[in-house]
Design a protein around this motif. Structure first.
Motif, PDB file in Angstrom:
ATOM      1  N   ALA A  31      -2.048  -3.247  -3.398  1.00  0.00           N
ATOM      2  CA  ALA A  31      -1.381  -3.520  -2.126  1.00  0.00           C
ATOM      3  C   ALA A  31       0.129  -3.450  -2.286  1.00  0.00           C
ATOM      4  CB  ALA A  31      -1.804  -4.886  -1.589  1.00  0.00           C
ATOM      5  N   LEU A  32       0.623  -3.961  -3.396  1.00  0.00           N
ATOM      6  CA  LEU A  32       2.064  -3.915  -3.652  1.00  0.00           C
ATOM      7  C   LEU A  32       2.543  -2.472  -3.802  1.00  0.00           C
ATOM      8  CD1 LEU A  32       4.654  -5.498  -4.113  1.00  0.00           C
ATOM      9  CD2 LEU A  32       4.027  -5.659  -6.539  1.00  0.00           C
ATOM     10  N   ASP A  33       1.788  -1.659  -4.522  1.00  0.00           N
ATOM     11  CA  ASP A  33       2.144  -0.248  -4.676  1.00  0.00           C
ATOM     12  C   ASP A  33       2.198   0.465  -3.328  1.00  0.00           C
ATOM     13  OD1 ASP A  33       2.395  -0.432  -7.417  1.00  0.00           O
ATOM     14  OD2 ASP A  33       0.395   0.374  -7.836  1.00  0.00           O
ATOM     15  N   LEU A  34       1.210   0.212  -2.482  1.00  0.00           N
ATOM     16  CA  LEU A  34       1.196   0.837  -1.155  1.00  0.00           C
ATOM     17  C   LEU A  34       2.373   0.363  -0.304  1.00  0.00           C
ATOM     18  CD1 LEU A  34      -2.599   0.746  -0.309  1.00  0.00           C
ATOM     19  CD2 LEU A  34      -1.188   2.761  -0.748  1.00  0.00           C
ATOM     20  N   GLY A  38       5.410   2.711   1.088  1.00  0.00           N
ATOM     21  CA  GLY A  38       5.752   2.756   2.516  1.00  0.00           C
ATOM     22  C   GLY A  38       7.216   2.452   2.768  1.00  0.00           C
ATOM     23  N   LEU A  39       7.750   1.478   2.030  1.00  0.00           N
ATOM     24  CA  LEU A  39       9.169   1.139   2.183  1.00  0.00           C
ATOM     25  C   LEU A  39      10.060   2.293   1.738  1.00  0.00           C
ATOM     26  CD1 LEU A  39       9.128  -2.575   1.015  1.00  0.00           C
ATOM     27  CD2 LEU A  39       9.503  -1.719   3.341  1.00  0.00           C
ATOM     28  N   HIS A  40       9.676   2.970   0.663  1.00  0.00           N
ATOM     29  CA  HIS A  40      10.442   4.130   0.193  1.00  0.00           C
ATOM     30  C   HIS A  40      10.441   5.238   1.245  1.00  0.00           C
ATOM     31  CE1 HIS A  40      11.620   3.193  -3.940  1.00  0.00           C
ATOM     32  NE2 HIS A  40      10.508   2.468  -3.998  1.00  0.00           N
ATOM     33  N   LEU A  41       9.282   5.452   1.863  1.00  0.00           N
ATOM     34  CA  LEU A  41       9.198   6.478   2.912  1.00  0.00           C
ATOM     35  C   LEU A  41      10.094   6.114   4.102  1.00  0.00           C
ATOM     36  CD1 LEU A  41       5.396   7.355   2.973  1.00  0.00           C
ATOM     37  CD2 LEU A  41       7.284   8.836   2.263  1.00  0.00           C
TER      38      LEU A  41
END
Length: 45
Positions: A31-34, A38-41
């Motif tokens: 979940a943290l990776d996702l 998403g924040l990077h995108l």
């Protein structure tokens, strides 16, 4: 506030068996990776 049902816990005990051996840390990391992806995108990285 509603009244606490002391028998509610007893009704949920079979659910505990479903989580036996479940590795929460792996779910948390996924979940943290996702979330970070998403924040990077959103940031345009």
């Amino acid at each position: 506030m509603g009244r606490h049902d002391p028998h509610a816990v007893l009704r949920t005990l079979p659910i505990v068996d479903e989580f036996d051996g479940h590795d929460d840390i792996e779910q948390f990391r996924a979940a943290l990776d996702l979330t970070l992806a998403g924040l990077h995108l959103q940031a345009g990285d």
